[in-house]
Scaffold this active site. Structure first.
Site, PDB file in Angstrom:
ATOM      1  CD1 TRP A 102      -2.068  -2.157   1.995  1.00  0.00           C
ATOM      2  CD2 TRP A 102      -3.004  -1.360  -0.021  1.00  0.00           C
ATOM      3  NE1 TRP A 102      -3.022  -2.989   1.306  1.00  0.00           N
ATOM      4  CE2 TRP A 102      -3.451  -2.605   0.214  1.00  0.00           C
ATOM      5  CE3 TRP A 102      -3.294  -0.566  -0.951  1.00  0.00           C
ATOM      6  CZ2 TRP A 102      -4.603  -3.019  -0.604  1.00  0.00           C
ATOM      7  CZ3 TRP A 102      -4.424  -1.018  -1.851  1.00  0.00           C
ATOM      8  CH2 TRP A 102      -4.958  -2.116  -1.480  1.00  0.00           C
ATOM      9  CG  ASP A 172      -3.213   4.551   4.047  1.00  0.00           C
ATOM     10  OD1 ASP A 172      -4.291   4.360   4.878  1.00  0.00           O
ATOM     11  OD2 ASP A 172      -3.074   3.699   3.181  1.00  0.00           O
ATOM     12  CE  LYS A 196      -7.841  -2.898   5.616  1.00  0.00           C
ATOM     13  NZ  LYS A 196      -8.471  -2.351   4.412  1.00  0.00           N
TER      14      LYS A 196
END
Length: 361
Positions: A102, A172, A196
């Protein structure tokens, strides 16, 4: 029907009390005769939901008054581009710390918009650790530092962030927001897809320092401008109303359990249960991450051979354990223990892992 133990890496479980409350009121909110997703986003009824979610995020994460909370769309992936569009001018460069897929994707998108450098990376070690960050490499040309706090694919997590950097730090936090406290003195902006730990897919949470916001690019299309969204309290266009409603219920739930501090305690307790099996297995289970870099959200491991791994995953699925397959890019197994995963589900998985090992070692 077999009871399901949901360990999916995302979208992940939503707390059972949240689903129950949503079932009771979501489709006739406060006896209005309207479902949440039917209301005008300009109506007082929806605005109550909207601002409650913002205020509870501020409270739970101890967000200072000089920070802005935004609700955006497009997932964390759109933020990869928006960050660079807003904060990476032509005469500067962005410094990315690469700790997995990511963070690599975030850097790749930024590269299409400006100059990007790698401040540190753990790629040579298969992303098994969090690299040391040398802040002396940060120069006047550095617009910002970007990092990913938790790495869902490789199972590593930053235990602490760089201290007092000379430039803005943007993080992030898609896979560990609301599971840990945030040291705002060292962090200028965080962003996170909600699916999440903070609700359902559809809304992205962005929290940024107002002084950083003021420095954002003024020459962007309004839909890609943080300044525009902030000036309209995230109501510039129709927001993902249902997703924000679920986030408001999730923040209620976390607050009722004792806040982020309790989530942090439970995260460690749940992760320790699985790591104890791995560490006590004499190599039957082999963890990917180095111990000091282990994630409390995503526990990654492999078994002694591929056939045994397939059998483990098959038996686990037949027993009701869902989502234990590792990411397709790396294989293996992965246990995601996000906030809404009940402790007793992790205890049952621990027992299953121990029993499987005894039968197959």
């Amino acid at each position: 029907m077999t009871e399901v133990y949901n360990f999916n890496p995302g979208p992940s479980p939503i707390p059972a009390p949240v689903l129950k409350k949503a079932k009771e009121e979501m489709f006739n909110y406060e006896n209005s005769g309207m479902a949440v997703m039917e209301m005008s986003h300009r109506s007082p009824l929806y605005e109550k939901i909207h601002y409650q979610a913002i205020n509870q995020l501020k409270e739970l994460l101890s967000v200072p008054d000089d920070y802005e909370v935004l609700f955006l769309q497009g997932g964390a992936s759109l933020q990869f581009a928006m960050v660079a569009l807003n904060f990476l001018p032509e005469n500067k460069e962005a410094a990315y710390v690469l700790t997995g897929s990511w963070s690599e994707k975030a850097a790749k998108e930024a590269q299409t918009l400006g100059n990007v450098t790698t401040l540190a990376t753990s790629e040579s070690n298969q992303f098994k650790h969090i690299p040391e960050v040398d802040l002396s490499k940060v120069t006047e040309k550095t617009a910002y530092i970007h990092l990913t706090s938790n790495n869902t694919i490789y199972g590593t997590q930053w235990s602490s962030f760089p201290k007092e950097p000379a430039v803005p730090v943007i993080i992030d936090m898609s896979s560990d927001i609301l599971s840990r406290s945030i040291p705002w003195n060292d962090v200028d902006m965080i962003y996170a897809g909600a699916q999440k730990n903070a609700g359902m897919s559809g809304v992205t949470i962005v929290i940024m320092k107002k002084s950083l916001l003021e420095s954002a690019n003024d020459k962007l299309p309004p839909s890609l401008s943080y300044k525009q969204h902030a000036s309209k309290d995230s109501l510039y266009n129709t927001p993902p109303t249902a997703a924000i409603y679920i986030t408001s219920l999730v923040t209620d739930w976390i607050k009722g359990l004792g806040g982020v501090e309790e989530m942090q305690r439970l995260a460690k307790q749940k992760a320790d249960l699985i790591y104890s099996v791995i560490d006590g297995s004499s190599g039957f289970y082999t963890g990917h991450a180095e111990p000091e870099a282990r994630s409390k959200m995503n526990i990654t491991f492999k078994l002694t051979n591929e056939n045994l791994e397939k059998e483990f995953l098959t038996q686990a699925k037949n027993t009701g354990f869902i989502g234990l397959n590792g990411h397709r890019s790396v294989g293996g197994c992965r246990v995601s223990t996000y906030n809404a995963v009940p402790l007793n589900h992790v205890e049952k998985l621990k027992s299953f892992m121990e029993t499987f090992m005894k039968k197959n070692a």
